[in-house]
Design an enzyme around this catalytic site. Structure first.
Site, PDB file in Angstrom:
ATOM      1  N   MET A   1      35.980  39.588  38.556  1.00 16.27           N
ATOM      2  CA  MET A   1      36.895  38.866  39.449  1.00 16.27           C
ATOM      3  C   MET A   1      38.062  39.777  39.841  1.00 16.27           C
ATOM      4  O   MET A   1      39.109  39.295  40.289  1.00 16.27           O
ATOM      5  CB  MET A   1      37.407  37.598  38.778  1.00 16.27           C
ATOM      6  CG  MET A   1      36.262  36.605  38.512  1.00 16.27           C
ATOM      7  SD  MET A   1      36.796  34.912  38.462  1.00 16.27           S
ATOM      8  CE  MET A   1      37.963  34.962  37.115  1.00 16.27           C
TER       9      MET A   1
ATOM     10  N   ALA B   1      41.247  42.561  39.478  1.00 21.33           N
ATOM     11  CA  ALA B   1      42.344  42.843  38.544  1.00 21.33           C
ATOM     12  C   ALA B   1      41.783  43.694  37.402  1.00 21.33           C
ATOM     13  O   ALA B   1      41.958  43.380  36.220  1.00 21.33           O
ATOM     14  CB  ALA B   1      43.007  41.564  38.043  1.00 21.33           C
TER      15      ALA B   1
ATOM     16  N   HIS C   1      40.694  46.249  34.572  1.00 24.31           N
ATOM     17  CA  HIS C   1      41.381  46.921  33.469  1.00 24.31           C
ATOM     18  C   HIS C   1      40.355  47.719  32.680  1.00 24.31           C
ATOM     19  O   HIS C   1      39.183  47.826  33.090  1.00 24.31           O
ATOM     20  CB  HIS C   1      42.115  45.895  32.602  1.00 24.31           C
ATOM     21  CG  HIS C   1      41.255  44.741  32.158  1.00 24.31           C
ATOM     22  ND1 HIS C   1      40.131  44.903  31.384  1.00 24.31           N
ATOM     23  CD2 HIS C   1      41.335  43.402  32.407  1.00 24.31           C
ATOM     24  CE1 HIS C   1      39.571  43.732  31.150  1.00 24.31           C
ATOM     25  NE2 HIS C   1      40.280  42.792  31.771  1.00 24.31           N
TER      26      HIS C   1
ATOM     27  N   GLY D   1      38.684  47.088  30.117  1.00 22.54           N
ATOM     28  CA  GLY D   1      37.483  46.327  29.748  1.00 22.54           C
ATOM     29  C   GLY D   1      36.438  46.420  30.854  1.00 22.54           C
ATOM     30  O   GLY D   1      35.263  46.735  30.614  1.00 22.54           O
ATOM     31  N   HIS D   2      36.877  46.155  32.096  1.00 21.29           N
ATOM     32  CA  HIS D   2      35.958  46.295  33.233  1.00 21.29           C
ATOM     33  C   HIS D   2      35.475  47.744  33.356  1.00 21.29           C
ATOM     34  O   HIS D   2      34.300  47.992  33.638  1.00 21.29           O
ATOM     35  CB  HIS D   2      36.665  45.912  34.534  1.00 21.29           C
ATOM     36  CG  HIS D   2      37.197  44.516  34.580  1.00 21.29           C
ATOM     37  ND1 HIS D   2      38.539  44.230  34.572  1.00 21.29           N
ATOM     38  CD2 HIS D   2      36.567  43.316  34.642  1.00 21.29           C
ATOM     39  CE1 HIS D   2      38.720  42.923  34.638  1.00 21.29           C
ATOM     40  NE2 HIS D   2      37.535  42.338  34.671  1.00 21.29           N
TER      41      HIS D   2
ATOM     42  N   GLY E   1      30.788  41.647  29.399  1.00 18.97           N
ATOM     43  CA  GLY E   1      31.526  41.914  28.174  1.00 18.97           C
ATOM     44  C   GLY E   1      31.268  40.839  27.122  1.00 18.97           C
ATOM     45  O   GLY E   1      31.205  39.652  27.441  1.00 18.97           O
TER      46      GLY E   1
ATOM     47  N   ASP F   1      33.521  37.581  26.775  1.00 20.98           N
ATOM     48  CA  ASP F   1      33.148  36.243  27.247  1.00 20.98           C
ATOM     49  C   ASP F   1      31.783  35.900  26.645  1.00 20.98           C
ATOM     50  O   ASP F   1      30.773  35.813  27.345  1.00 20.98           O
ATOM     51  CB  ASP F   1      33.117  36.225  28.771  1.00 20.98           C
ATOM     52  CG  ASP F   1      34.499  36.464  29.354  1.00 20.98           C
ATOM     53  OD1 ASP F   1      35.214  35.500  29.609  1.00 20.98           O
ATOM     54  OD2 ASP F   1      34.883  37.654  29.509  1.00 20.98           O
TER      55      ASP F   1
ATOM     56  N   ARG G   1      44.201  38.025  32.573  1.00 20.87           N
ATOM     57  CA  ARG G   1      45.234  36.995  32.410  1.00 20.87           C
ATOM     58  C   ARG G   1      46.367  37.444  31.485  1.00 20.87           C
ATOM     59  O   ARG G   1      47.388  36.765  31.424  1.00 20.87           O
ATOM     60  CB  ARG G   1      44.615  35.686  31.900  1.00 20.87           C
ATOM     61  CG  ARG G   1      43.736  35.009  32.955  1.00 20.87           C
ATOM     62  CD  ARG G   1      43.339  33.597  32.555  1.00 20.87           C
ATOM     63  NE  ARG G   1      42.756  32.860  33.668  1.00 20.87           N
ATOM     64  CZ  ARG G   1      41.440  32.727  33.906  1.00 20.87           C
ATOM     65  NH1 ARG G   1      40.572  33.285  33.088  1.00 20.87           N
ATOM     66  NH2 ARG G   1      41.002  32.036  34.940  1.00 20.87           N
TER      67      ARG G   1
HETATM   68  P1  AMP Z   1      36.349  38.874  34.693  1.00 20.81           P
HETATM   69  O1  AMP Z   1      36.864  39.778  35.762  1.00 20.81           O
HETATM   70  O2  AMP Z   1      37.393  38.347  33.779  1.00 20.81           O
HETATM   71  O3  AMP Z   1      35.442  37.791  35.254  1.00 20.81           O
HETATM   72  O4  AMP Z   1      35.419  39.764  33.775  1.00 20.81           O
HETATM   73  C1  AMP Z   1      34.370  40.519  34.329  1.00 20.81           C
HETATM   74  C2  AMP Z   1      33.563  41.109  33.223  1.00 20.81           C
HETATM   75  O5  AMP Z   1      34.388  41.957  32.422  1.00 20.81           O
HETATM   76  C3  AMP Z   1      32.982  40.056  32.266  1.00 20.81           C
HETATM   77  O6  AMP Z   1      31.660  40.424  31.912  1.00 20.81           O
HETATM   78  C4  AMP Z   1      33.905  40.139  31.087  1.00 20.81           C
HETATM   79  O7  AMP Z   1      33.300  39.753  29.870  1.00 20.81           O
HETATM   80  C5  AMP Z   1      34.235  41.611  31.066  1.00 20.81           C
HETATM   81  N1  AMP Z   1      35.468  41.841  30.310  1.00 20.81           N
HETATM   82  C6  AMP Z   1      36.655  41.240  30.481  1.00 20.81           C
HETATM   83  N2  AMP Z   1      37.535  41.638  29.544  1.00 20.81           N
HETATM   84  C7  AMP Z   1      36.861  42.507  28.734  1.00 20.81           C
HETATM   85  C8  AMP Z   1      37.214  43.252  27.570  1.00 20.81           C
HETATM   86  N3  AMP Z   1      38.427  43.186  27.037  1.00 20.81           N
HETATM   87  N4  AMP Z   1      36.267  44.036  27.011  1.00 20.81           N
HETATM   88  C9  AMP Z   1      35.020  44.098  27.538  1.00 20.81           C
HETATM   89  N5  AMP Z   1      34.634  43.427  28.639  1.00 20.81           N
HETATM   90  C10 AMP Z   1      35.535  42.635  29.230  1.00 20.81           C
END
Ligand code: AMP
Length: 281
Positions: free
Chosen positions: A31, A33, A35, A37-38, A148, A151, A188
């Protein structure tokens, strides 16, 4: 790095780069933003696939009516730079009407799993997630899609969906990336005030407490959940949403931790809902 905006462009790109050479397509749905993790997902995709599409789409159908859809951070220039630096071949940034054409009436409902954990406190959330991920997997004709463990309930829902719909995309789960002090990275986290940021450490502390107990031989769900509850009790400004020990595939509660059981927590830190978890050894 090209920016694609329509499903037709994404599908055309995927077919053209796959060619006849056995090239593989990796998909990283996000989504935005972005970081670290992404970034770790994009790197994993680039390491195992010939070409990588990063999806950046704040998906309205996975937000409840009183959630933060309108305010969700949107940082597109920085996202493009990060995706490119980590090895993305293209980014896919569709408009809402592109993924949900006028009159859209088709949704993916993963029964049984969708109302567990985050799905219990966010009705409709996993229906939105499953629907948009199915659309992305189909449009990208992806060989592998990267998610990740952060989630973890989402992973369970999507694995069930891929199995049930016989989709051709393999799901790859990547480890949780954390700040040095343990806080799991999340888009977030930028909502948190400095004081809330400190309080939020209780989530990773609770998870670590449980991992330590399991390493010492404790297996009873009641004891593990109680220990995590005690950790949260030490941070009274943080409101627990759930503390659960479940089977990772079905998300159903278990009484005894087995290797691969999912220990997961969610909590409100001020107005921000955060999650964390561990897959137990
Ligand atoms: P989001 O943008 O929050 O929908 O997350 C996109 C992808 O990044 C999802 O598969 C999340 O699980 C993964 N993700 C978000 N935060 C982390 C993190 N801290 N470590 C690993 N993967 C992450």
């Amino acid at each position: 790095m090209e920016i694609l905006r329509t499903v037709a462009e994404l599908r055309k790109w995927s077919r053209s780069v796959r060619g006849d050479d056995g090239n593989t397509i990796g998909l990283v749905p996000t989504m935005g933003a972005l970081h670290a993790g992404h970034a770790s997902l994009i790197r994993a995709a680039a390491a195992s696939c010939s070409q990588v599409a990063v999806g950046i789409f704040v998906n309205p159908t996975q937000f409840g009516p009183n959630e933060d859809y309108a305010h969700y951070p949107r940082t597109s220039d920085a996202d493009c730079a990060l995706a490119k630096a980590e090895g993305a071949s293209v980014i896919f940034v569709p408009a809402v009407e592109e993924l949900y054409p006028a009159g859209a009436a088709t949704f993916v409902e993963v029964e049984g799993l969708s109302n567990r954990l985050d799905g219990a406190s966010r009705p409709g959330h996993f229906r939105g997630v499953a629907t948009v991920v199915a659309k992305l997997m189909i449009a990208a004709e992806a060989d592998r899609a990267f998610f990740g463990q952060k989630d973890a309930a989402q992973v369970a829902v999507l694995l069930r969906m891929v199995t049930d719909l016989r989709l051709a995309t393999e799901i790859v789960v990547c480890p949780i990336i954390r700040e040095a002090d343990g806080l799991a990275l999340s888009s977030r986290n930028m909502y948190l005030s400095p004081a809330e940021r400190a309080h939020a450490l209780v989530l990773s502390r609770a998870v670590r407490t449980v991992e330590t107990l399991v390493a010492k031989g404790e297996r009873r769900a009641s004891a593990l959940v109680a220990a995590a509850g005690q950790a949260f009790a030490g941070e009274p400004t943080v409101r627990v949403d759930y503390i659960e020990l479940v089977d990772w595939a079905t998300l159903q509660p278990v009484e005894t931790a087995l290797p691969g059981s999912l220990f997961a927590v969610a909590a409100w830190v001020g107005a921000t809902r955060l999650i964390d978890n561990a897959i137990l050894g």
